[in-house]
Design a protein around this motif. Structure first.
Motif, mmCIF file in Angstrom:
data_model
loop_
_atom_site.group_PDB
_atom_site.id
_atom_site.type_symbol
_atom_site.label_atom_id
_atom_site.label_comp_id
_atom_site.label_asym_id
_atom_site.label_seq_id
_atom_site.Cartn_x
_atom_site.Cartn_y
_atom_site.Cartn_z
ATOM 1 N N LEU A 1 0.798 -1.313 0.144
ATOM 2 C CA LEU A 1 0.056 -0.021 -0.026
ATOM 3 C C LEU A 1 0.740 1.153 -0.011
ATOM 4 O O LEU A 1 1.996 1.271 0.419
ATOM 5 N N GLN A 2 0.398 2.171 -0.716
ATOM 6 C CA GLN A 2 1.056 3.603 -0.652
ATOM 7 C C GLN A 2 0.933 4.052 0.894
ATOM 8 O O GLN A 2 -0.038 3.775 1.760
ATOM 9 N N PRO A 3 2.197 4.775 1.305
ATOM 10 C CA PRO A 3 2.078 5.143 2.944
ATOM 11 C C PRO A 3 1.101 6.146 3.153
ATOM 12 O O PRO A 3 0.585 5.880 4.328
ATOM 13 N N CYS A 4 0.437 7.157 2.398
ATOM 14 C CA CYS A 4 -0.654 7.701 2.712
ATOM 15 C C CYS A 4 -2.103 6.951 2.832
ATOM 16 O O CYS A 4 -2.881 7.478 3.269
ATOM 17 N N GLN A 5 -1.833 5.495 2.632
ATOM 18 C CA GLN A 5 -3.135 4.875 2.743
ATOM 19 C C GLN A 5 -2.966 3.813 3.801
ATOM 20 O O GLN A 5 -3.861 3.070 4.110
ATOM 21 N N ARG A 6 -1.770 3.579 4.296
ATOM 22 C CA ARG A 6 -1.532 2.567 5.344
ATOM 23 C C ARG A 6 -2.518 2.758 6.637
ATOM 24 O O ARG A 6 -2.995 1.778 7.199
ATOM 25 N N HIS A 7 -2.936 4.046 7.004
ATOM 26 C CA HIS A 7 -3.700 4.401 8.169
ATOM 27 C C HIS A 7 -5.218 3.518 7.827
ATOM 28 O O HIS A 7 -5.866 3.460 8.989
ATOM 29 N N LEU A 8 -5.441 3.189 6.799
ATOM 30 C CA LEU A 8 -6.948 2.869 6.688
ATOM 31 C C LEU A 8 -7.132 1.420 6.870
ATOM 32 O O LEU A 8 -8.038 0.753 7.460
ATOM 33 N N VAL A 9 -5.856 0.598 6.968
ATOM 34 C CA VAL A 9 -5.765 -0.749 7.493
ATOM 35 C C VAL A 9 -5.210 -1.108 8.890
ATOM 36 O O VAL A 9 -5.199 -2.298 9.456
ATOM 37 N N GLN A 10 -4.573 -0.110 9.465
ATOM 38 C CA GLN A 10 -3.528 -0.310 10.465
ATOM 39 C C GLN A 10 -4.300 -0.690 11.868
ATOM 40 O O GLN A 10 -3.856 -1.485 12.661
ATOM 41 N N ASP A 11 -5.584 -0.215 11.930
ATOM 42 C CA ASP A 11 -6.131 -0.393 13.437
ATOM 43 C C ASP A 11 -7.313 -1.299 13.232
ATOM 44 O O ASP A 11 -8.049 -1.501 14.305
ATOM 45 N N THR A 12 -7.535 -2.093 12.281
ATOM 46 C CA THR A 12 -8.962 -2.843 11.747
ATOM 47 C C THR A 12 -8.293 -4.139 11.003
ATOM 48 O O THR A 12 -7.564 -4.172 10.125
ATOM 49 N N GLU A 13 -9.054 -5.203 11.501
ATOM 50 C CA GLU A 13 -8.848 -6.259 10.631
ATOM 51 C C GLU A 13 -10.009 -6.428 9.841
ATOM 52 O O GLU A 13 -11.113 -6.225 10.108
ATOM 53 N N PHE A 14 -9.359 -6.542 8.333
ATOM 54 C CA PHE A 14 -10.373 -6.912 7.065
ATOM 55 C C PHE A 14 -10.435 -8.162 6.483
ATOM 56 O O PHE A 14 -9.378 -8.934 6.720
ATOM 57 N N ILE A 15 -11.517 -8.490 6.024
ATOM 58 C CA ILE A 15 -11.793 -9.788 5.154
ATOM 59 C C ILE A 15 -12.402 -9.371 3.976
ATOM 60 O O ILE A 15 -13.062 -8.264 3.677
ATOM 61 N N LEU A 16 -11.969 -10.182 2.934
ATOM 62 C CA LEU A 16 -12.471 -9.879 1.538
ATOM 63 C C LEU A 16 -14.055 -10.112 1.577
ATOM 64 O O LEU A 16 -14.276 -11.372 1.833
ATOM 65 N N LYS A 17 -14.825 -9.376 0.751
ATOM 66 C CA LYS A 17 -16.256 -9.698 0.479
ATOM 67 C C LYS A 17 -16.429 -9.431 -0.947
ATOM 68 O O LYS A 17 -17.731 -8.922 -1.384
ATOM 69 N N GLY A 18 -15.737 -9.936 -1.757
ATOM 70 C CA GLY A 18 -15.963 -10.282 -3.334
ATOM 71 C C GLY A 18 -15.402 -8.802 -3.926
ATOM 72 O O GLY A 18 -14.513 -8.127 -3.809
ATOM 73 N N THR A 19 -15.840 -8.977 -5.209
ATOM 74 C CA THR A 19 -15.095 -7.710 -6.156
ATOM 75 C C THR A 19 -16.125 -6.991 -6.969
ATOM 76 O O THR A 19 -17.195 -7.506 -7.023
ATOM 77 N N THR A 20 -16.091 -5.818 -7.438
ATOM 78 C CA THR A 20 -16.933 -4.987 -8.109
ATOM 79 C C THR A 20 -16.951 -5.448 -9.742
ATOM 80 O O THR A 20 -15.958 -6.406 -9.897
#
Length: 418
Positions: A336-355
């Motif tokens: 990820l780009q450094p400016c976007q890292r904060h979007l995932v640092q504090d939360t656990e994410f799972i994949l929910k499909g694609t557009t």
């Protein structure tokens, strides 16, 4: 005296209801008389320009209208008119720990689809299951031990018969699951539902599985799929994603250490499997418990989206199946780009499909106030936040499961005939 007044009042209300009913029938007869004078091709052009949710109501006008709106010509014409013109719709299924459920419809409120707001509660009594599958505007979920096909545009709901499984439980086999997937046979123009039935013991021991297919047409019934000679029993990922189309693909486990891609050819109704490379599950003591990976469509190819290092390192790994026959894979790492890292640092994410255009949808494992999802463009390595507004507060900060599906309005033109 009071009794006489009450009787007179009830009689007056009864006469008024009958008068209103007669008036409505007269208006309807006049309406149908006017409509009957409109040429059929012009009537079709008028109807296809109405919002899809009204079409189900107009099917009740007459048998002729019902047949017209349900015809293949009408659906194809409607698809041609609406294709690419309407904003996508987001659907969210929520299931609580006590079995309570909700199906929310959300519409986009921004041109770039970075904000969605709840616009309708499509709650269906008895709706259960922990996932949604969809194809061509049809949505599938479980209701008890049966599968349901739902058209969110028209509100049509088709409940399929219960499968009479041939699996006989052995001692210690206590876990039984059904997973459903929608596929499409383009040659015969048929939508089919695949069911994978599984029974196993603790740690996937003594695993048994079988497969059933249902053609979504009048008079359809479940038919058992005959597996090939080298078939190995497997269980689908508990909450895994699938790829639907002329071939249905999903991830499955043969045991706690061996993972495979299972493919079902919708036309021939044949099953094949491809074992994942060992490197995908490297450095994991028990891969079935530790692996964080999902199946996606990557530029028309099957790929494994492995995101175990997303939160800590801001990195995902793509394993792309370049040649299915030769079992050749390629590997690509995305940081990820450094400016976007904060979007995932504090939360656990799972994949929910694609557009539809191939962007990956990531959602938090737990639901909290200020809920949002992420849209990840793998081609440009760009991560965007998508706000979700209007979800009832009763679902936040509680034990629950939810699933998401992003569907195009132009897809929702199929009508179920029961």
């Amino acid at each position: 005296m009071d009794a006489e007044v009450d009787n007179s009042s009830r009689l007056f209300k009864l006469k008024k209801r009958r008068s209103n009913r007669s008036c409505n029938l007269l208006i309807m007869d006049s309406f149908l008389g006017l409509i009957s004078e409109i040429p059929l091709d012009l009537l079709v052009e008028i109807l296809i320009r109405l919002p899809p949710k009204y079409l189900a109501r107009f099917k009740c006008v007459s048998k002729q209208w019902s047949s017209l709106i349900s015809s293949r010509y009408f659906c194809e014409r409607l698809f041609t008119i609406t294709k690419g013109k309407q904003q996508p719709h987001l659907y969210m299924c929520l299931v609580g720990e006590r079995g309570q459920s909700e199906l929310l419809s959300m519409s986009s409120t921004s041109p770039d689809n970075t904000s969605f707001v709840v616009d309708q509660d499509l709650r269906i009594p008895g709706m259960g299951g922990y996932y949604l599958t969809d194809l061509h505007g049809l949505m599938c979920f479980s209701m008890g031990k049966k599968a349901c096909i739902y058209n969110p545009s028209t509100g049509q709901l088709l409940t399929l018969p219960k499968i009479k499984s041939d699996i006989i439980a052995d001692q210690g086999q206590t876990r039984y699951i059904n997973r459903y997937y929608i596929g499409y046979d383009s040659v015969n123009d048929q939508n089919k539902l695949l069911c994978t039935s599984v029974m196993y013991s603790y740690s996937l021991s003594n695993l048994k599985s079988e497969h059933w297919v249902f053609v979504l047409e009048a008079g359809g019934s479940w038919k058992k799929v005959v597996p090939h000679e080298n078939y190995r029993p497997h269980t689908p990922f508990p909450r895994g994603q699938s790829i639907s189309g002329s071939v249905v693909h999903y991830l499955a486990w043969h045991d706690m250490y061996t993972c495979a891609i299972v493919s079902f050819d919708v036309r021939s109704e044949e099953l094949t499997t491809i074992i994942l490379p060992e490197d995908v599950r490297a450095n994991m003591s028990i891969p079935a418990l530790a692996m964080k990976a999902e199946l996606i469509d990557y530029g028309g190819k099957i790929a494994i989206f492995e995101h175990s290092k997303l939160k800590i390192g801001g990195m995902v790994i793509l394993w792309v199946l370049e040649d299915a026959e030769k079992k050749e894979w390629s590997k690509r790492s995305l940081v990820l780009q450094p400016c976007q890292r904060h979007l995932v640092q504090d939360t656990e994410f799972i994949l929910k499909g694609t557009t539809q255009d191939g962007k990956v949808i990531l959602a938090p494992v737990e639901m909290h106030s200020g809920f949002y999802i992420l849209r990840y463009d793998l081609q440009s390595n760009d991560l965007r936040k998508v706000e979700i507004k209007g979800v009832p507060n009763r679902w936040f900060d509680k034990e629950c499961y939810y699933d998401l599906r992003l569907m195009s309005e132009s897809e929702r033109v199929i009508y179920l005939e029961t």
